[in-house]
Design an enzyme around this catalytic site. Structure first.
Site, short mmCIF file in Angstrom:
data_model
loop_
_atom_site.label_atom_id
_atom_site.label_comp_id
_atom_site.label_asym_id
_atom_site.label_seq_id
_atom_site.Cartn_x
_atom_site.Cartn_y
_atom_site.Cartn_z
N GLU A 182 16.28 -5.86 -39.18
CA GLU A 182 16.51 -5.59 -40.60
C GLU A 182 16.78 -6.90 -41.32
O GLU A 182 17.62 -7.70 -40.89
CB GLU A 182 17.71 -4.65 -40.76
CG GLU A 182 18.06 -4.36 -42.21
CD GLU A 182 19.22 -3.40 -42.35
OE1 GLU A 182 19.84 -3.41 -43.42
OE2 GLU A 182 19.50 -2.64 -41.41
N GLU A 187 21.18 -7.96 -52.12
CA GLU A 187 22.02 -6.80 -52.38
C GLU A 187 23.08 -7.17 -53.41
O GLU A 187 23.70 -8.23 -53.33
CB GLU A 187 22.71 -6.31 -51.11
CG GLU A 187 21.77 -5.75 -50.07
CD GLU A 187 22.52 -5.27 -48.85
OE1 GLU A 187 22.86 -4.07 -48.80
OE2 GLU A 187 22.78 -6.09 -47.96
#
Length: 317
Positions: A182, A187
């Protein structure tokens, strides 16, 4: 995109976190669960230890320069041939509060820009899960291996909002999270005062290790247009914003027992979550509708994989 409970502990250059192999991130970023954590929402039931060199699909197209892009010039988009609208209100592994829908009110293209819109509206998903919020989570149907992936994005600010641009490895046969790999390119949570980037991989016993970088930004930074990118090679991962490097993880820096879980083709995911363990359930109702805007997504110098449907990360049950 996983929940960042205990986020501060992940901001050291290398963090080896002992987390059970069955733990999954439902969105982007790591959640640090208790003993009763349920299996990953996106993960198949196969418990085979993750392989650092998983099976590759047939029909790989590799090239130099720009190999894939969506400029969002087609007002009928997002293109159903390029993007899968993921659906559901089961919390996505992070106790998130939104119902991701395939409704055009939650994801649409207008004036050359993709709009991902979180709205304050009660709905129920196909499995009977109720939510007070709707939003969208888009995943590319193709997967990519290595190269440069970048997107020009503007994110909203508000308590309870969680914007993410990330890559999630396919579930090739025998591969589970975190062994599929990942890459969390960007974010922001809540008032968008901190830009976060991370990678999540597997140890030899299948548990989680993570590496993360955080950069403090002013109140208006996240709400302006910026180009977020990852440069991914077989030997390193580098994140940047507007051409300025945020951090590089070389493969040679891994500690004993940490696997390089990033040789697996990965899907691009863009989503706007509401609530969850990282931003918390303190939601600013005045923030809705909240718009996550994408001018373009471009992939350079990469392999483009037409992935079998069985390898696509699935919505939570």
């Amino acid at each position: 995109m996983r929940d960042h409970s205990g986020r501060a502990g992940r901001l050291a250059p290398l963090i080896a976190t002992a987390v059970a192999a069955t733990v999954l991130l439902g969105g982007c970023s790591v959640r640090l669960p208790g003993p009763s954590a349920s299996p990953p929402a996106d993960s198949p039931s196969d418990s085979t230890p993750p392989d650092s060199t998983p099976q590759q699909p047939d029909g790989v197209a590799a090239g130099e320069g720009l190999v894939w892009a969506d400029e969002f010039d087609d007002s009928s988009g997002p293109s159903s041939s390029r993007w899968k609208r993921m659906e559901g209100a089961a919390g996505w592994g992070n106790d998130e509060l939104q119902n991701y829908t395939d409704d055009d009110d939650n994801s649409f293209v207008a004036d050359g820009v993709l709009h991902i819109v979180a709205r304050l509206e009660p709905t129920t998903d196909a499995l009977g899960n109720s939510s007070d919020y709707t939003s969208a989570r888009l995943m590319t149907k193709d997967a990519f291996r290595y190269g440069r992936v970048e997107a020009r994005i503007q994110v909203p600010a508000g308590s309870g909002l969680w914007s993410a641009f990330w890559m999630f490895g396919t579930f090739a046969p025998g591969t589970t999270w975190p062994g599929n790999g990942e890459l969390d390119v960007m974010e922001y949570v809540n008032l968008s005062r901190e830009l976060n980037s991370a990678v999540n991989g597997a140890t030899d016993d299948g548990s989680l290790w993570s590496w993360a970088k955080a950069r403090a930004v002013d109140a208006d930074f996240g709400r302006a247009w910026h180009v977020y990118a990852v440069d991914w090679t077989p030997d390193s991962i580098t994140y940047s914003v507007d051409g300025q490097a945020l951090g590089t993880l070389p493969k040679d820096d891994l500690e004993p027992g940490q696997r390089w879980s990033f040789d697996n083709p990965a899907h691009i995911i863009m989503n706007l979550a509401v609530g969850g363990r990282w931003p918390s359930a303190d939601i600013d109702q005045a923030a809705f509708p909240a718009q996550y805007l994408v001018d373009y997504v471009r992939v350079y110098d990469s392999e483009v994989h037409a992935v079998p449907d069985s390898w696509l990360p699935a919505p939570p049950p």
